[in-house]
Design a protein around this motif. Structure first.
Motif, PDB file in Angstrom:
ATOM      1  N   LEU A 118       0.842  -1.190   0.000  1.00  0.00           N
ATOM      2  CA  LEU A 118       0.000   0.000   0.000  1.00  0.00           C
ATOM      3  C   LEU A 118       0.878   1.240   0.000  1.00  0.00           C
ATOM      4  O   LEU A 118       1.735   1.391   0.863  1.00  0.00           O
ATOM      5  CB  LEU A 118      -0.897  -0.003   1.248  1.00  0.00           C
ATOM      6  CG  LEU A 118      -1.796   1.217   1.437  1.00  0.00           C
ATOM      7  CD1 LEU A 118      -2.925   1.194   0.427  1.00  0.00           C
ATOM      8  CD2 LEU A 118      -2.352   1.231   2.855  1.00  0.00           C
ATOM      9  N   SER A 119       0.653   2.120  -0.943  1.00  0.00           N
ATOM     10  CA  SER A 119       1.375   3.395  -0.976  1.00  0.00           C
ATOM     11  C   SER A 119       0.466   4.488  -0.416  1.00  0.00           C
ATOM     12  O   SER A 119      -0.750   4.300  -0.284  1.00  0.00           O
ATOM     13  CB  SER A 119       1.761   3.746  -2.418  1.00  0.00           C
ATOM     14  OG  SER A 119       0.595   4.020  -3.182  1.00  0.00           O
ATOM     15  N   ALA A 120       1.042   5.630  -0.136  1.00  0.00           N
ATOM     16  CA  ALA A 120       0.250   6.769   0.325  1.00  0.00           C
ATOM     17  C   ALA A 120      -0.763   7.165  -0.749  1.00  0.00           C
ATOM     18  O   ALA A 120      -1.905   7.539  -0.433  1.00  0.00           O
ATOM     19  CB  ALA A 120       1.158   7.940   0.675  1.00  0.00           C
ATOM     20  N   GLU A 121      -0.361   7.055  -2.001  1.00  0.00           N
ATOM     21  CA  GLU A 121      -1.272   7.404  -3.105  1.00  0.00           C
ATOM     22  C   GLU A 121      -2.459   6.449  -3.146  1.00  0.00           C
ATOM     23  O   GLU A 121      -3.600   6.863  -3.370  1.00  0.00           O
ATOM     24  CB  GLU A 121      -0.533   7.387  -4.446  1.00  0.00           C
ATOM     25  CG  GLU A 121       0.510   8.463  -4.606  1.00  0.00           C
ATOM     26  CD  GLU A 121       1.844   8.144  -3.901  1.00  0.00           C
ATOM     27  OE1 GLU A 121       2.122   6.942  -3.595  1.00  0.00           O
ATOM     28  OE2 GLU A 121       2.596   9.090  -3.633  1.00  0.00           O
ATOM     29  N   ASN A 122      -2.185   5.145  -2.928  1.00  0.00           N
ATOM     30  CA  ASN A 122      -3.270   4.164  -2.873  1.00  0.00           C
ATOM     31  C   ASN A 122      -4.227   4.507  -1.732  1.00  0.00           C
ATOM     32  O   ASN A 122      -5.444   4.465  -1.901  1.00  0.00           O
ATOM     33  CB  ASN A 122      -2.750   2.747  -2.642  1.00  0.00           C
ATOM     34  CG  ASN A 122      -1.899   2.192  -3.748  1.00  0.00           C
ATOM     35  OD1 ASN A 122      -0.887   1.563  -3.467  1.00  0.00           O
ATOM     36  ND2 ASN A 122      -2.273   2.397  -4.994  1.00  0.00           N
ATOM     37  N   TYR A 123      -3.641   4.819  -0.586  1.00  0.00           N
ATOM     38  CA  TYR A 123      -4.451   5.150   0.590  1.00  0.00           C
ATOM     39  C   TYR A 123      -5.349   6.344   0.279  1.00  0.00           C
ATOM     40  O   TYR A 123      -6.552   6.315   0.551  1.00  0.00           O
ATOM     41  CB  TYR A 123      -3.555   5.456   1.790  1.00  0.00           C
ATOM     42  CG  TYR A 123      -4.315   5.561   3.099  1.00  0.00           C
ATOM     43  CD1 TYR A 123      -4.300   4.514   4.004  1.00  0.00           C
ATOM     44  CD2 TYR A 123      -5.063   6.692   3.417  1.00  0.00           C
ATOM     45  CE1 TYR A 123      -5.007   4.591   5.198  1.00  0.00           C
ATOM     46  CE2 TYR A 123      -5.770   6.784   4.602  1.00  0.00           C
ATOM     47  CZ  TYR A 123      -5.748   5.732   5.490  1.00  0.00           C
ATOM     48  OH  TYR A 123      -6.453   5.810   6.667  1.00  0.00           O
ATOM     49  N   ALA A 124      -4.766   7.394  -0.302  1.00  0.00           N
ATOM     50  CA  ALA A 124      -5.531   8.598  -0.627  1.00  0.00           C
ATOM     51  C   ALA A 124      -6.677   8.275  -1.578  1.00  0.00           C
ATOM     52  O   ALA A 124      -7.793   8.784  -1.418  1.00  0.00           O
ATOM     53  CB  ALA A 124      -4.610   9.645  -1.240  1.00  0.00           C
ATOM     54  N   SER A 125      -6.424   7.426  -2.551  1.00  0.00           N
ATOM     55  CA  SER A 125      -7.448   7.055  -3.523  1.00  0.00           C
ATOM     56  C   SER A 125      -8.573   6.257  -2.882  1.00  0.00           C
ATOM     57  O   SER A 125      -9.750   6.505  -3.144  1.00  0.00           O
ATOM     58  CB  SER A 125      -6.800   6.253  -4.650  1.00  0.00           C
ATOM     59  OG  SER A 125      -7.763   5.795  -5.553  1.00  0.00           O
ATOM     60  N   VAL A 134      -3.678  11.473   5.021  1.00  0.00           N
ATOM     61  CA  VAL A 134      -3.089  10.179   4.685  1.00  0.00           C
ATOM     62  C   VAL A 134      -1.857   9.928   5.541  1.00  0.00           C
ATOM     63  O   VAL A 134      -1.690   8.852   6.129  1.00  0.00           O
ATOM     64  CB  VAL A 134      -2.738  10.107   3.178  1.00  0.00           C
ATOM     65  CG1 VAL A 134      -1.857   8.902   2.875  1.00  0.00           C
ATOM     66  CG2 VAL A 134      -4.006  10.079   2.344  1.00  0.00           C
ATOM     67  N   THR A 135      -0.989  10.921   5.646  1.00  0.00           N
ATOM     68  CA  THR A 135       0.233  10.790   6.450  1.00  0.00           C
ATOM     69  C   THR A 135      -0.110  10.479   7.901  1.00  0.00           C
ATOM     70  O   THR A 135       0.471   9.575   8.503  1.00  0.00           O
ATOM     71  CB  THR A 135       1.080  12.070   6.349  1.00  0.00           C
ATOM     72  OG1 THR A 135       1.433  12.265   4.981  1.00  0.00           O
ATOM     73  CG2 THR A 135       2.331  11.982   7.200  1.00  0.00           C
ATOM     74  N   ARG A 136      -1.057  11.215   8.469  1.00  0.00           N
ATOM     75  CA  ARG A 136      -1.463  10.985   9.862  1.00  0.00           C
ATOM     76  C   ARG A 136      -2.065   9.595  10.041  1.00  0.00           C
ATOM     77  O   ARG A 136      -1.739   8.875  10.980  1.00  0.00           O
ATOM     78  CB  ARG A 136      -2.461  12.051  10.321  1.00  0.00           C
ATOM     79  CG  ARG A 136      -1.848  13.370  10.697  1.00  0.00           C
ATOM     80  CD  ARG A 136      -2.841  14.281  11.414  1.00  0.00           C
ATOM     81  NE  ARG A 136      -4.071  14.503  10.670  1.00  0.00           N
ATOM     82  CZ  ARG A 136      -4.256  15.443   9.740  1.00  0.00           C
ATOM     83  NH1 ARG A 136      -3.255  16.258   9.444  1.00  0.00           N
ATOM     84  NH2 ARG A 136      -5.407  15.576   9.121  1.00  0.00           N
ATOM     85  N   ARG A 153       9.718   7.822   2.341  1.00  0.00           N
ATOM     86  CA  ARG A 153       9.051   8.866   1.558  1.00  0.00           C
ATOM     87  C   ARG A 153       8.167   8.290   0.469  1.00  0.00           C
ATOM     88  O   ARG A 153       7.305   7.498   0.749  1.00  0.00           O
ATOM     89  CB  ARG A 153      10.080   9.848   1.021  1.00  0.00           C
ATOM     90  CG  ARG A 153      10.804  10.531   2.169  1.00  0.00           C
ATOM     91  CD  ARG A 153      11.740  11.561   1.708  1.00  0.00           C
ATOM     92  NE  ARG A 153      12.427  12.094   2.888  1.00  0.00           N
ATOM     93  CZ  ARG A 153      13.177  13.121   2.869  1.00  0.00           C
ATOM     94  NH1 ARG A 153      13.378  13.779   1.749  1.00  0.00           N
ATOM     95  NH2 ARG A 153      13.756  13.532   3.963  1.00  0.00           N
ATOM     96  N   ARG A 154       8.403   8.659  -0.785  1.00  0.00           N
ATOM     97  CA  ARG A 154       7.506   8.207  -1.846  1.00  0.00           C
ATOM     98  C   ARG A 154       7.651   6.714  -2.140  1.00  0.00           C
ATOM     99  O   ARG A 154       6.830   6.132  -2.837  1.00  0.00           O
ATOM    100  CB  ARG A 154       7.669   9.038  -3.112  1.00  0.00           C
ATOM    101  CG  ARG A 154       8.969   8.833  -3.824  1.00  0.00           C
ATOM    102  CD  ARG A 154       9.010   9.653  -5.076  1.00  0.00           C
ATOM    103  NE  ARG A 154      10.123   9.225  -5.909  1.00  0.00           N
ATOM    104  CZ  ARG A 154      10.361   9.647  -7.102  1.00  0.00           C
ATOM    105  NH1 ARG A 154       9.560  10.542  -7.649  1.00  0.00           N
ATOM    106  NH2 ARG A 154      11.379   9.212  -7.785  1.00  0.00           N
ATOM    107  N   TYR A 155       8.714   6.105  -1.628  1.00  0.00           N
ATOM    108  CA  TYR A 155       8.919   4.668  -1.817  1.00  0.00           C
ATOM    109  C   TYR A 155       8.387   3.850  -0.644  1.00  0.00           C
ATOM    110  O   TYR A 155       8.533   2.634  -0.621  1.00  0.00           O
ATOM    111  CB  TYR A 155      10.401   4.361  -2.038  1.00  0.00           C
ATOM    112  CG  TYR A 155      10.947   5.069  -3.248  1.00  0.00           C
ATOM    113  CD1 TYR A 155      10.583   4.672  -4.531  1.00  0.00           C
ATOM    114  CD2 TYR A 155      11.806   6.158  -3.114  1.00  0.00           C
ATOM    115  CE1 TYR A 155      11.060   5.327  -5.649  1.00  0.00           C
ATOM    116  CE2 TYR A 155      12.292   6.828  -4.224  1.00  0.00           C
ATOM    117  CZ  TYR A 155      11.911   6.403  -5.490  1.00  0.00           C
ATOM    118  OH  TYR A 155      12.380   7.075  -6.601  1.00  0.00           O
TER     119      TYR A 155
END
Length: 166
Positions: A118-125, A134-136, A153-155
């Protein structure tokens, strides 16, 4: 077993599970169709080879190995479901609705998990959340022992933590 010329193997696989259960004298809890589906090419290769050679030894060898793999797959799936129940017991009432939605999506990916993590981008979506939220949320899930994190970070990628923690 592939009883029909039209290629309808579903009935053959269902009959195979029924025959196995009768031979055992108890219901068989194996994921035979699931295992064959995951390795469909090997199934069709073995089937074709046995049809061309008009011999069953290679097919029986393949099928026996597939049944054993199906048993291992079933045990892994049961372990996954038990771990899922324990995960939810451990975190009951501690996740916000966004986190619950994302965790449910991770579990929906099944035993093989969320491809690539799971990436932060996936989470946001999935959660329809802002980058700050998302970060929190992700940091909170790691702190609660719900997720483990790899990379930076992005990885950064997150995976369900199914045992321990919390």
């Amino acid at each position: 077993m592939h009883p029909f010329e039209d290629g309808n193997g579903r009935i053959g696989r269902a009959l195979s599970e029924k025959v196995l259960a009768q031979a055992l004298g108890a219901p068989s809890l194996i994921a035979l169709a699931h295992t064959i589906e995951r390795h469909r090419k090997a199934y069709y290769d073995a089937l074709e080879a046995s049809n061309k050679a008009n011999a069953v030894t290679a097919w029986l060898d393949y099928f026996g190995r597939t049944i054993l793999q199906a048993q291992r797959n079933t045990l892994a799936r049961v372990d996954f479901l038990i771990a899922k129940a324990r995960f939810y017991d451990r975190l009951r009432g501690r996740l916000n609705p966004r986190q619950e939605k994302v965790v449910a999506r991770l579990f929906a990916a099944g035993i093989d998990g969320f491809k690539g993590g799971l990436s932060a981008e996936n989470y946001a979506s999935i959660a329809k959340a802002s980058p700050a939220t998302v970060t929190r949320d992700l940091q909170d899930l790691v702190e609660k022992g719900a997720l483990t994190r790899t990379g930076e970070r992005r990885y950064a990628r997150y995976y369900l933590r199914l045992e321990g923690g919390g």
